[in-house]
Design an enzyme around this catalytic site. Sequence first.
Site, PDB file in Angstrom:
ATOM      1  N   LYS A  21       7.116  11.864   0.262  1.00 30.29           N
ATOM      2  CA  LYS A  21       6.305  11.402   1.384  1.00 30.29           C
ATOM      3  C   LYS A  21       7.120  11.150   2.657  1.00 30.29           C
ATOM      4  O   LYS A  21       6.537  10.968   3.724  1.00 30.29           O
ATOM      5  CB  LYS A  21       5.560  10.122   0.991  1.00 30.29           C
ATOM      6  CG  LYS A  21       4.704  10.260  -0.276  1.00 30.29           C
ATOM      7  CD  LYS A  21       3.603  11.269  -0.103  1.00 30.29           C
ATOM      8  CE  LYS A  21       2.848  11.574  -1.378  1.00 30.29           C
ATOM      9  NZ  LYS A  21       2.426  10.452  -2.151  1.00 30.29           N
ATOM     10  N   GLY A  40      -7.161   8.917   0.511  1.00 33.15           N
ATOM     11  CA  GLY A  40      -8.201   8.415  -0.381  1.00 33.15           C
ATOM     12  C   GLY A  40      -9.446   7.953   0.348  1.00 33.15           C
ATOM     13  O   GLY A  40     -10.413   7.535  -0.293  1.00 33.15           O
ATOM     14  N   ASP A  53       0.851  -1.188   0.000  1.00 37.36           N
ATOM     15  CA  ASP A  53       0.000   0.000   0.000  1.00 37.36           C
ATOM     16  C   ASP A  53       0.887   1.238   0.000  1.00 37.36           C
ATOM     17  O   ASP A  53       2.085   1.173   0.298  1.00 37.36           O
ATOM     18  CB  ASP A  53      -0.906  -0.007   1.232  1.00 37.36           C
ATOM     19  CG  ASP A  53      -2.146   0.875   1.087  1.00 37.36           C
ATOM     20  OD1 ASP A  53      -2.284   1.538   0.039  1.00 37.36           O
ATOM     21  OD2 ASP A  53      -2.965   0.896   2.019  1.00 37.36           O
ATOM     22  N   GLY A  54       0.285   2.358  -0.316  1.00 36.57           N
ATOM     23  CA  GLY A  54       0.992   3.632  -0.314  1.00 36.57           C
ATOM     24  C   GLY A  54       0.851   4.338   1.013  1.00 36.57           C
ATOM     25  O   GLY A  54       0.383   3.773   2.002  1.00 36.57           O
ATOM     26  N   GLU A  71      -7.918  -0.384   4.973  1.00 35.47           N
ATOM     27  CA  GLU A  71      -6.472  -0.549   4.821  1.00 35.47           C
ATOM     28  C   GLU A  71      -5.856  -1.071   6.119  1.00 35.47           C
ATOM     29  O   GLU A  71      -5.006  -1.974   6.105  1.00 35.47           O
ATOM     30  CB  GLU A  71      -5.831   0.786   4.425  1.00 35.47           C
ATOM     31  CG  GLU A  71      -6.158   1.201   3.008  1.00 35.47           C
ATOM     32  CD  GLU A  71      -5.734   2.623   2.678  1.00 35.47           C
ATOM     33  OE1 GLU A  71      -5.737   2.966   1.475  1.00 35.47           O
ATOM     34  OE2 GLU A  71      -5.402   3.389   3.595  1.00 35.47           O
ATOM     35  N   GLY A 102      -4.917   7.529   4.421  1.00 36.43           N
ATOM     36  CA  GLY A 102      -6.332   7.875   4.396  1.00 36.43           C
ATOM     37  C   GLY A 102      -6.681   9.040   3.506  1.00 36.43           C
ATOM     38  O   GLY A 102      -7.816   9.492   3.494  1.00 36.43           O
TER      39      GLY A 102
END
Length: 222
Positions: A122, A98, A82-83, A104, A96
């Site tokens: 990031k 998105g 996941d990102g 998630e 979060g």
Amino acid sequence: MDQNQLKKATALAALEYIKPNTIVGVGTGSTVNFFIDGLADLDFEIKGAVSSSEASTRRMQEHGIKVFDLNEVTETIPVYVDGADESDSGLNLIKGGGGALTREKIVAACCEQFVCIADESKLVETLGKFPLPIEVIPMAQSLVAQKLKAMGGEPMLREGFTTDNGNIILDIHGLQITTPLAMEKEINNIPGVVTTGIFALHAANILLLGTSEGVKKILPAD
């Protein structure tokens, strides 16, 4: 490389952690979309995936990837990919952006290893410049907002947005998250909070960071 190229390179690097005949935990977001596309092009078969959002489920199904309901899965899920919206050097995350943070977090908790994929923008010294998403049961909006104000945050309702679980998102501006695990627990204890976008209890095990010099593998700082 532009940001999309960095995202794609990082997402494809995560394919190294996928093994044949396994179920893969798959997150949500623009970087993960590149990972899903890469999953479809693997030169070996996987059993399928568990998904953290309706959007990721649709994308995988369009590629012909079988998506399992998490409650149907009895075997170990080796990897969750996941990102993140932010990561610190300990690989504590804010997620979060998105709006899929709760699912998630659930999928991440079911997997042996969390591989986070992100571009170099990031990685931050202290979490909190990115507004912290919190999923909230609608009737508790005012209560939760008051509690977060008392913690020094500035809550803003994410207008026109409903999560896949039928709840709202409060985005909290102005927090300096110097103790991510303690703050995650404190926010999660507010009545009406479904979960917070701090991922410290389920922090990443590996961060694959897309940079202009290539993809860097980062492990949690001691």
